[in-house]
Enzyme design. Structure first.
Site, mmCIF file in Angstrom:
data_model
loop_
_atom_site.group_PDB
_atom_site.id
_atom_site.type_symbol
_atom_site.label_atom_id
_atom_site.label_comp_id
_atom_site.label_asym_id
_atom_site.label_seq_id
_atom_site.Cartn_x
_atom_site.Cartn_y
_atom_site.Cartn_z
ATOM 1 N N ASN A 183 1.056 -0.908 0.116
ATOM 2 C CA ASN A 183 0.200 0.249 0.136
ATOM 3 C C ASN A 183 0.580 1.306 -0.053
ATOM 4 O O ASN A 183 1.226 1.687 0.895
ATOM 5 C CB ASN A 183 -1.321 -0.002 1.533
ATOM 6 C CG ASN A 183 -1.588 1.505 1.634
ATOM 7 O OD1 ASN A 183 -1.937 2.087 0.518
ATOM 8 N ND2 ASN A 183 -2.129 1.383 2.776
ATOM 9 N N TRP A 184 1.265 1.974 -1.536
ATOM 10 C CA TRP A 184 1.882 3.016 -1.588
ATOM 11 C C TRP A 184 1.271 4.346 -0.793
ATOM 12 O O TRP A 184 2.314 5.200 -0.965
ATOM 13 C CB TRP A 184 2.310 3.363 -2.620
ATOM 14 C CG TRP A 184 3.278 2.214 -3.544
ATOM 15 C CD1 TRP A 184 3.674 1.268 -2.640
ATOM 16 C CD2 TRP A 184 4.030 2.683 -3.919
ATOM 17 N NE1 TRP A 184 4.847 1.161 -3.356
ATOM 18 C CE2 TRP A 184 5.200 1.526 -4.320
ATOM 19 C CE3 TRP A 184 4.200 3.257 -5.991
ATOM 20 C CZ2 TRP A 184 6.215 1.437 -5.037
ATOM 21 C CZ3 TRP A 184 5.309 3.264 -6.466
ATOM 22 C CH2 TRP A 184 6.100 2.475 -6.196
ATOM 23 N N LYS A 185 -0.277 4.358 -0.301
ATOM 24 C CA LYS A 185 -0.095 5.243 0.351
ATOM 25 C C LYS A 185 -0.680 6.408 -0.359
ATOM 26 O O LYS A 185 -0.492 6.345 -1.816
ATOM 27 C CB LYS A 185 -0.363 5.857 1.784
ATOM 28 C CG LYS A 185 0.238 4.769 2.299
ATOM 29 C CD LYS A 185 0.104 4.715 4.157
ATOM 30 C CE LYS A 185 0.282 3.221 4.455
ATOM 31 N NZ LYS A 185 -0.268 2.716 6.109
ATOM 32 N N HIS A 225 -9.949 1.365 4.759
ATOM 33 C CA HIS A 225 -7.848 1.309 5.973
ATOM 34 C C HIS A 225 -8.597 2.488 6.815
ATOM 35 O O HIS A 225 -9.092 3.247 6.698
ATOM 36 C CB HIS A 225 -7.192 1.811 4.439
ATOM 37 C CG HIS A 225 -5.394 2.277 4.633
ATOM 38 N ND1 HIS A 225 -5.570 2.789 6.008
ATOM 39 C CD2 HIS A 225 -4.803 0.702 4.993
ATOM 40 C CE1 HIS A 225 -3.800 2.744 6.232
ATOM 41 N NE2 HIS A 225 -3.583 1.329 5.681
ATOM 42 N N GLU A 256 -6.922 4.451 7.731
ATOM 43 C CA GLU A 256 -7.194 6.302 7.254
ATOM 44 C C GLU A 256 -7.611 6.702 6.973
ATOM 45 O O GLU A 256 -8.473 7.690 6.882
ATOM 46 C CB GLU A 256 -5.657 6.586 6.545
ATOM 47 C CG GLU A 256 -4.094 6.189 7.087
ATOM 48 C CD GLU A 256 -3.238 5.777 6.930
ATOM 49 O OE1 GLU A 256 -2.600 5.185 5.486
ATOM 50 O OE2 GLU A 256 -2.513 4.782 7.166
ATOM 51 N N GLU A 284 -5.708 -4.956 10.615
ATOM 52 C CA GLU A 284 -4.317 -4.128 9.979
ATOM 53 C C GLU A 284 -4.772 -3.293 11.788
ATOM 54 O O GLU A 284 -5.786 -3.064 12.140
ATOM 55 C CB GLU A 284 -5.068 -3.316 9.283
ATOM 56 C CG GLU A 284 -4.257 -3.334 7.734
ATOM 57 C CD GLU A 284 -3.660 -2.207 7.198
ATOM 58 O OE1 GLU A 284 -2.776 -3.190 6.640
ATOM 59 O OE2 GLU A 284 -4.445 -1.188 7.356
ATOM 60 N N GLY A 294 2.223 1.843 10.438
ATOM 61 C CA GLY A 294 3.456 3.194 10.723
ATOM 62 C C GLY A 294 4.133 2.937 12.055
ATOM 63 O O GLY A 294 4.677 3.857 12.214
ATOM 64 N N SER A 322 2.950 -2.221 10.190
ATOM 65 C CA SER A 322 4.672 -2.815 10.827
ATOM 66 C C SER A 322 4.904 -3.638 10.409
ATOM 67 O O SER A 322 6.378 -4.724 10.755
ATOM 68 C CB SER A 322 5.085 -2.759 12.345
ATOM 69 O OG SER A 322 4.469 -0.774 12.682
ATOM 70 N N GLY A 329 3.110 -1.055 3.954
ATOM 71 C CA GLY A 329 3.097 0.450 3.454
ATOM 72 C C GLY A 329 4.296 0.727 3.713
ATOM 73 O O GLY A 329 4.992 0.161 2.523
ATOM 74 N N GLY A 330 5.262 1.388 4.693
ATOM 75 C CA GLY A 330 6.332 1.819 4.711
ATOM 76 C C GLY A 330 7.603 1.214 3.696
ATOM 77 O O GLY A 330 8.236 1.317 2.329
#
Ligand code: 13P
Length: 234
Positions: free
Chosen positions: A7-9, A85, A87, A154, A160, A196, A217-218
């Site tokens: 997920n590149w956000k 998600h 966010e 999640e 994150g 994470s 994610g990251g």
């Protein structure tokens, strides 16, 4: 077979996607690799890597400025779309009801929704994690799913944050999700873990019961980090 989804956000660029997919295509793997990228990057030539979006309108078409419909996503080349998600739930007030409508739109357009559920730290501390996870699945999974969905657990407090739940906690959540999906006659639905995930913890997490892959994610933004996750599958 495992599913490794990134997920590149709101990160990346067309050039970064080109570089990432060039590296990913060199990996010899039978596992499914998905990159959920910003809308503007859908439609890129990505070889065996599938592209997904990160949101979809709950409306079919019409006067909804700024929204993107399921038909548009399909036309743009999205095979998957993340819905619900953390966010989106946090910054756009999306609840299970909206998430279910979005998932419905995805399915209607032949796009597989990756439906996210998970508890906040406040809910965890109040002992409500299992309740939130179960109602998240029951209320966010549409009736028309026909087996064409993916669930992502999640834990919102771990996204994150560089920390993950314990292996026991992950298994407990995934087992509850599997049980809930069973009651909906959706036993074949893959269940991903997200929050994470990195090259050091991914292999162990993907070996846990009822964990069919990861949503990253990251660590999905850098080829070396993402590849170390993909190659950690045991
Ligand atoms: P991190 O892997 O950066 O914790 O993000 C997880 C996530 O939100 C994936 O959808």
């Amino acid at each position: 077979m495992k599913i490794i989804a990134g997920n590149w956000k709101m990160n990346g660029s067309k050039q970064a996607l080109k570089e990432m997919t060039a590296e990913l295509n060199k990996i010899d793997t039978d596992n499914a690799i998905i990159l959920c990228v910003p809308f503007t990057m859908l439609g890129a030539e990505t070889g065996k890597i599938n592209l997904g979006a990160q949101d979809i309108s709950n409306h079919e078409k019409g006067a909804y400025t700024g929204e993107i419909s399921g038909a548009m996503l399909k036309e743009a080349g999205a095979k998957y779309v993340i819905v619900g998600h953390s966010e989106r739930r946090q910054y756009h007030n999306e609840d299970n009801d909206i998430v279910r409508q979005k998932a419905e739109m995805a399915i209607q357009n032949g796009i597989i929704p990756i439906i996210c559920v998970g508890e906040t730290m406040e809910e965890k501390q109040a002992g409500k994690a299992m309740e939130i996870i179960e109602s998240g699945v029951k209320e966010s999974v549409p009736n028309n799913s026909n087996g064409h969905i993916i669930i992502a657990y999640e834990p919102r407090w771990a996204i994150g944050a560089g920390i993950t739940p314990t292996h026991e906690e992950i298994e407990q959540a995934h087992s509850l999700i599997a049980k809930t999906l069973h009651s909906l006659e959706l036993d074949e639905t893959p269940i991903l873990y997200g929050a994470s995930v990195n090259g050091l913890n991914a292999g162990d997490i993907m070996s846990l019961n009822n964990v069919d892959g990861v949503l990253v994610g990251g660590a999905s933004l850098k080829p070396d980090d993402f590849i170390s996750i993909i190659t950690s599958i045991k």
